[in-house]
Design a protein around this motif. Structure first.
Motif, PDB file in Angstrom:
ATOM      1  N   VAL A 155       0.822  -1.202   0.000  1.00  0.00           N
ATOM      2  CA  VAL A 155       0.000   0.000   0.000  1.00  0.00           C
ATOM      3  C   VAL A 155       0.864   1.263   0.000  1.00  0.00           C
ATOM      4  O   VAL A 155       1.949   1.288   0.596  1.00  0.00           O
ATOM      5  CB  VAL A 155      -0.930   0.023   1.231  1.00  0.00           C
ATOM      6  CG1 VAL A 155      -1.946   1.147   1.110  1.00  0.00           C
ATOM      7  CG2 VAL A 155      -1.643  -1.306   1.396  1.00  0.00           C
ATOM      8  N   GLY A 156       0.382   2.311  -0.668  1.00  0.00           N
ATOM      9  CA  GLY A 156       1.022   3.620  -0.645  1.00  0.00           C
ATOM     10  C   GLY A 156      -0.024   4.716  -0.623  1.00  0.00           C
ATOM     11  O   GLY A 156      -1.181   4.502  -1.020  1.00  0.00           O
ATOM     12  N   PHE A 157       0.375   5.911  -0.184  1.00  0.00           N
ATOM     13  CA  PHE A 157      -0.574   7.015  -0.017  1.00  0.00           C
ATOM     14  C   PHE A 157       0.137   8.339  -0.230  1.00  0.00           C
ATOM     15  O   PHE A 157       1.319   8.495   0.117  1.00  0.00           O
ATOM     16  CB  PHE A 157      -1.184   6.983   1.389  1.00  0.00           C
ATOM     17  CG  PHE A 157      -1.923   8.238   1.774  1.00  0.00           C
ATOM     18  CD1 PHE A 157      -3.176   8.508   1.243  1.00  0.00           C
ATOM     19  CD2 PHE A 157      -1.363   9.146   2.660  1.00  0.00           C
ATOM     20  CE1 PHE A 157      -3.862   9.667   1.593  1.00  0.00           C
ATOM     21  CE2 PHE A 157      -2.046  10.304   3.018  1.00  0.00           C
ATOM     22  CZ  PHE A 157      -3.303  10.566   2.484  1.00  0.00           C
ATOM     23  N   GLY A 158      -0.584   9.325  -0.793  1.00  0.00           N
ATOM     24  CA  GLY A 158      -0.008  10.651  -0.929  1.00  0.00           C
ATOM     25  C   GLY A 158      -1.010  11.632  -1.524  1.00  0.00           C
ATOM     26  O   GLY A 158      -2.139  11.269  -1.894  1.00  0.00           O
ATOM     27  N   PHE A 166      -6.127  13.398  -2.970  1.00  0.00           N
ATOM     28  CA  PHE A 166      -5.500  12.354  -2.163  1.00  0.00           C
ATOM     29  C   PHE A 166      -5.728  11.015  -2.862  1.00  0.00           C
ATOM     30  O   PHE A 166      -6.845  10.722  -3.280  1.00  0.00           O
ATOM     31  CB  PHE A 166      -6.109  12.297  -0.764  1.00  0.00           C
ATOM     32  CG  PHE A 166      -5.807  13.497   0.091  1.00  0.00           C
ATOM     33  CD1 PHE A 166      -4.644  13.557   0.839  1.00  0.00           C
ATOM     34  CD2 PHE A 166      -6.686  14.569   0.139  1.00  0.00           C
ATOM     35  CE1 PHE A 166      -4.355  14.661   1.639  1.00  0.00           C
ATOM     36  CE2 PHE A 166      -6.410  15.676   0.936  1.00  0.00           C
ATOM     37  CZ  PHE A 166      -5.246  15.720   1.688  1.00  0.00           C
ATOM     38  N   LYS A 167      -4.661  10.214  -2.948  1.00  0.00           N
ATOM     39  CA  LYS A 167      -4.781   8.911  -3.588  1.00  0.00           C
ATOM     40  C   LYS A 167      -4.127   7.818  -2.746  1.00  0.00           C
ATOM     41  O   LYS A 167      -3.152   8.060  -2.035  1.00  0.00           O
ATOM     42  CB  LYS A 167      -4.120   8.913  -4.978  1.00  0.00           C
ATOM     43  CG  LYS A 167      -4.840   9.721  -6.037  1.00  0.00           C
ATOM     44  CD  LYS A 167      -4.184   9.535  -7.402  1.00  0.00           C
ATOM     45  CE  LYS A 167      -4.892  10.299  -8.498  1.00  0.00           C
ATOM     46  NZ  LYS A 167      -4.274  10.045  -9.830  1.00  0.00           N
ATOM     47  N   ILE A 168      -4.684   6.625  -2.872  1.00  0.00           N
ATOM     48  CA  ILE A 168      -4.102   5.408  -2.284  1.00  0.00           C
ATOM     49  C   ILE A 168      -3.846   4.433  -3.423  1.00  0.00           C
ATOM     50  O   ILE A 168      -4.706   4.262  -4.298  1.00  0.00           O
ATOM     51  CB  ILE A 168      -5.057   4.765  -1.260  1.00  0.00           C
ATOM     52  CG1 ILE A 168      -5.357   5.734  -0.111  1.00  0.00           C
ATOM     53  CG2 ILE A 168      -4.451   3.464  -0.710  1.00  0.00           C
ATOM     54  CD1 ILE A 168      -6.460   5.234   0.824  1.00  0.00           C
ATOM     55  N   SER A 218       5.721  10.595  -5.656  1.00  0.00           N
ATOM     56  CA  SER A 218       5.788   9.149  -5.897  1.00  0.00           C
ATOM     57  C   SER A 218       5.930   8.371  -4.595  1.00  0.00           C
ATOM     58  O   SER A 218       6.650   8.794  -3.685  1.00  0.00           O
ATOM     59  CB  SER A 218       6.972   8.807  -6.813  1.00  0.00           C
ATOM     60  OG  SER A 218       6.795   9.336  -8.106  1.00  0.00           O
ATOM     61  N   VAL A 219       5.250   7.229  -4.542  1.00  0.00           N
ATOM     62  CA  VAL A 219       5.434   6.286  -3.444  1.00  0.00           C
ATOM     63  C   VAL A 219       6.616   5.386  -3.797  1.00  0.00           C
ATOM     64  O   VAL A 219       6.680   4.850  -4.907  1.00  0.00           O
ATOM     65  CB  VAL A 219       4.174   5.429  -3.228  1.00  0.00           C
ATOM     66  CG1 VAL A 219       4.372   4.474  -2.066  1.00  0.00           C
ATOM     67  CG2 VAL A 219       2.954   6.320  -2.993  1.00  0.00           C
ATOM     68  N   ASN A 220       7.551   5.229  -2.864  1.00  0.00           N
ATOM     69  CA  ASN A 220       8.760   4.441  -3.103  1.00  0.00           C
ATOM     70  C   ASN A 220       8.849   3.283  -2.115  1.00  0.00           C
ATOM     71  O   ASN A 220       8.725   3.483  -0.907  1.00  0.00           O
ATOM     72  CB  ASN A 220      10.003   5.322  -2.949  1.00  0.00           C
ATOM     73  CG  ASN A 220      10.027   6.477  -3.930  1.00  0.00           C
ATOM     74  OD1 ASN A 220      10.580   6.384  -5.009  1.00  0.00           O
ATOM     75  ND2 ASN A 220       9.403   7.604  -3.539  1.00  0.00           N
ATOM     76  N   ASP A 239       4.208   6.787  -9.426  1.00  0.00           N
ATOM     77  CA  ASP A 239       3.825   8.189  -9.508  1.00  0.00           C
ATOM     78  C   ASP A 239       2.306   8.287  -9.382  1.00  0.00           C
ATOM     79  O   ASP A 239       1.570   7.776 -10.233  1.00  0.00           O
ATOM     80  CB  ASP A 239       4.291   8.777 -10.847  1.00  0.00           C
ATOM     81  CG  ASP A 239       4.122  10.279 -10.927  1.00  0.00           C
ATOM     82  OD1 ASP A 239       3.019  10.763 -10.596  1.00  0.00           O
ATOM     83  OD2 ASP A 239       5.086  10.966 -11.320  1.00  0.00           O
ATOM     84  N   LEU A 240       1.830   8.937  -8.328  1.00  0.00           N
ATOM     85  CA  LEU A 240       0.394   9.008  -8.081  1.00  0.00           C
ATOM     86  C   LEU A 240      -0.326   9.917  -9.068  1.00  0.00           C
ATOM     87  O   LEU A 240      -1.544   9.820  -9.228  1.00  0.00           O
ATOM     88  CB  LEU A 240       0.132   9.491  -6.649  1.00  0.00           C
ATOM     89  CG  LEU A 240       0.432   8.499  -5.534  1.00  0.00           C
ATOM     90  CD1 LEU A 240       0.186   9.147  -4.178  1.00  0.00           C
ATOM     91  CD2 LEU A 240      -0.406   7.234  -5.658  1.00  0.00           C
ATOM     92  N   ASP A 241       0.405  10.795  -9.722  1.00  0.00           N
ATOM     93  CA  ASP A 241      -0.220  11.694 -10.688  1.00  0.00           C
ATOM     94  C   ASP A 241      -0.467  10.982 -12.018  1.00  0.00           C
ATOM     95  O   ASP A 241      -1.610  10.829 -12.456  1.00  0.00           O
ATOM     96  CB  ASP A 241       0.670  12.924 -10.884  1.00  0.00           C
ATOM     97  CG  ASP A 241      -0.026  14.013 -11.693  1.00  0.00           C
ATOM     98  OD1 ASP A 241      -1.169  13.798 -12.144  1.00  0.00           O
ATOM     99  OD2 ASP A 241       0.571  15.076 -11.890  1.00  0.00           O
ATOM    100  N   ASP A 242       0.597  10.493 -12.660  1.00  0.00           N
ATOM    101  CA  ASP A 242       0.392   9.829 -13.958  1.00  0.00           C
ATOM    102  C   ASP A 242       0.115   8.333 -13.829  1.00  0.00           C
ATOM    103  O   ASP A 242      -0.129   7.655 -14.820  1.00  0.00           O
ATOM    104  CB  ASP A 242       1.576  10.082 -14.894  1.00  0.00           C
ATOM    105  CG  ASP A 242       2.877   9.459 -14.403  1.00  0.00           C
ATOM    106  OD1 ASP A 242       2.848   8.555 -13.543  1.00  0.00           O
ATOM    107  OD2 ASP A 242       3.938   9.882 -14.889  1.00  0.00           O
ATOM    108  N   GLU A 243       0.144   7.816 -12.590  1.00  0.00           N
ATOM    109  CA  GLU A 243      -0.224   6.427 -12.290  1.00  0.00           C
ATOM    110  C   GLU A 243       0.604   5.436 -13.109  1.00  0.00           C
ATOM    111  O   GLU A 243       0.078   4.545 -13.770  1.00  0.00           O
ATOM    112  CB  GLU A 243      -1.728   6.221 -12.488  1.00  0.00           C
ATOM    113  CG  GLU A 243      -2.546   7.099 -11.549  1.00  0.00           C
ATOM    114  CD  GLU A 243      -4.051   6.942 -11.702  1.00  0.00           C
ATOM    115  OE1 GLU A 243      -4.483   6.271 -12.666  1.00  0.00           O
ATOM    116  OE2 GLU A 243      -4.788   7.496 -10.869  1.00  0.00           O
ATOM    117  N   ARG A 244       1.913   5.620 -13.023  1.00  0.00           N
ATOM    118  CA  ARG A 244       2.846   4.746 -13.712  1.00  0.00           C
ATOM    119  C   ARG A 244       4.002   4.390 -12.779  1.00  0.00           C
ATOM    120  O   ARG A 244       4.359   5.148 -11.879  1.00  0.00           O
ATOM    121  CB  ARG A 244       3.413   5.420 -14.972  1.00  0.00           C
ATOM    122  CG  ARG A 244       2.408   5.547 -16.114  1.00  0.00           C
ATOM    123  CD  ARG A 244       2.072   4.179 -16.691  1.00  0.00           C
ATOM    124  NE  ARG A 244       1.110   4.247 -17.797  1.00  0.00           N
ATOM    125  CZ  ARG A 244      -0.185   4.104 -17.648  1.00  0.00           C
ATOM    126  NH1 ARG A 244      -0.699   3.919 -16.447  1.00  0.00           N
ATOM    127  NH2 ARG A 244      -0.993   4.139 -18.692  1.00  0.00           N
TER     128      ARG A 244
END
Length: 369
Positions: A155-158, A166-168, A218-220, A239-244
């Motif tokens: 799991v990641g969050f930011g 906000f995204k998970i 980005s979640v790392n 990357d939570l923005d471009d979801e890649r």
């Protein structure tokens, strides 16, 4: 001529919003509770969005959240502290009774703390978003509805600044294939999940709790390149923005015979750090590396070495190149000054392996949710 007692509310709404958005969160909450005219303004979704986009203007909005458990395994503590003095400003409890046994901190961003309610054995569970400033939380539906096809979740969050969202992210690994997984993303504004149909996580994270560091949007995670042939560490970033996804290599000059390696973040959340542990004749040693230009492998630089007996617990947080928040093997929380080689006891003791530290900035997120 005397002015009305609430002269500010005679101004245009956009002007009022701009004035209020510059106030610290604590003042807004107090203002909301004593002024009957202000709640509709402060609780308005447009104002919440504007306040999220404004930099915190008061030191009181910035905190360090430290989580730890008691040595008798009974109590859990959530301690908000000054990021300068490390003195405790608030100790709180989550108004949520966990279902699975462990309430893990996934991450903290723009006033929200993401928790993962899981158990030690399955690492499949429920996600919670909580704002301690306004004492509100939201339970997130299980995206896979308890399916028994999956071994475990990662799991990641930011917070995505560009779209104020906000995204998970959840990576679910299958039982029957170490190379296969599915990736799902939750958005708070729509309170919904979507499955990224054509995307597979490029690396493997073992079954067991996998902490992460949120840097540069980005979640790392520290991951394995190959789940079948054994561990070969790399960094998997989402990357939570471009979801890649992207894969970041470890420092080229890191000494490979470490017995532990972990990721850590800086106090300001802007720098990704790597800590490698070595056990030698003089006791424990941690090499601390920092990636000054996120995503550029050549920007890794070894910033310091923490050498101290009884320090096999991974460092919690890098305040700057000279100070590192650490936990001794006996469970004492300490601040290590690299230049002076000195430890400052922060007068907190708990179960050593349970400590977690993240930055927390107060906000009004979830106020109108």
């Amino acid at each position: 001529m005397s002015r009305p007692s609430h002269f500010i509310f005679n101004l245009p709404q956009d002007v009022i919003f701009d004035i209020l958005s510059r106030l610290p969160t604590k003042s807004l909450i107090q203002f909301r509770s004593v002024c009957t005219s202000s709640p509709p303004l402060i609780s308005h979704p447009s104002f919440t969005k504007l306040h999220l986009s404004s930099p915190a203007v008061d030191a009181a909005d910035h905190h360090l959240l430290i989580y730890y458990e008691s040595t008798d395994y009974i109590h859990q503590f959530y301690s908000l502290r000054s990021p300068i003095t490390f003195q405790e400003t608030l100790k709180f409890q989550i108004p949520y009774k966990h279902l699975h046994g462990y309430l893990r901190i996934v991450g903290s961003s723009k006033g929200l703390i993401c928790f993962f309610d899981t158990n030690y054995y399955s690492n499949v569970g429920r996600l919670i978003l909580y704002n301690p400033s306004i004492h509100k939380f939201r339970k997130i539906d299980d995206p896979l509805h308890g399916s028994d096809r999956f071994s475990h979740y990662v799991v990641g969050f930011g917070f995505v600044s560009r779209i104020f969202e906000f995204k998970i992210v959840v990576i679910a690994y299958y039982f029957d294939s170490l190379k296969l997984n599915c990736v799902l993303v939750y958005s708070l504004s729509t309170n919904s999940w979507k499955k990224l149909e054509d995307l597979i996580a490029p690396c493997y994270l073992i079954k067991g709790w996998s902490s992460n560091v949120f840097v540069n949007g980005s979640v790392n995670w520290l991951a394995s390149k190959d789940a079948i042939r054994g561990v070969s560490h790399t960094i998997m970033a989402f990357d939570l923005d471009d979801e890649r996804f992207r894969v970041l290599e470890l420092p080229k000059n890191v000494v490979p015979n470490y017995d532990q390696v972990c990721l850590a973040s800086s106090m300001n959340g802007e720098c990704l750090s790597l800590c490698a542990h070595y056990l030698g004749g003089n006791g424990d040693k941690w090499d601390v590396w920092a990636m000054s230009d996120y995503g550029v492998v050549d920007s890794w630089k070894k910033v310091c070495v923490v050498s101290q007996p009884g320090l096999s617990i991974p460092p919690l947080l890098i305040r700057d190149d000279d100070e590192i928040l650490v936990v001794m093997n006996d469970g004492r929380l300490m601040l290590y000054n690299v230049v002076k080689g000195e430890m400052r006891d922060l007068e907190t003791c708990g179960l050593a392996r349970t400590f977690r530290a993240v930055s927390y900035t107060a906000s009004l997120a979830l106020l109108h949710g």
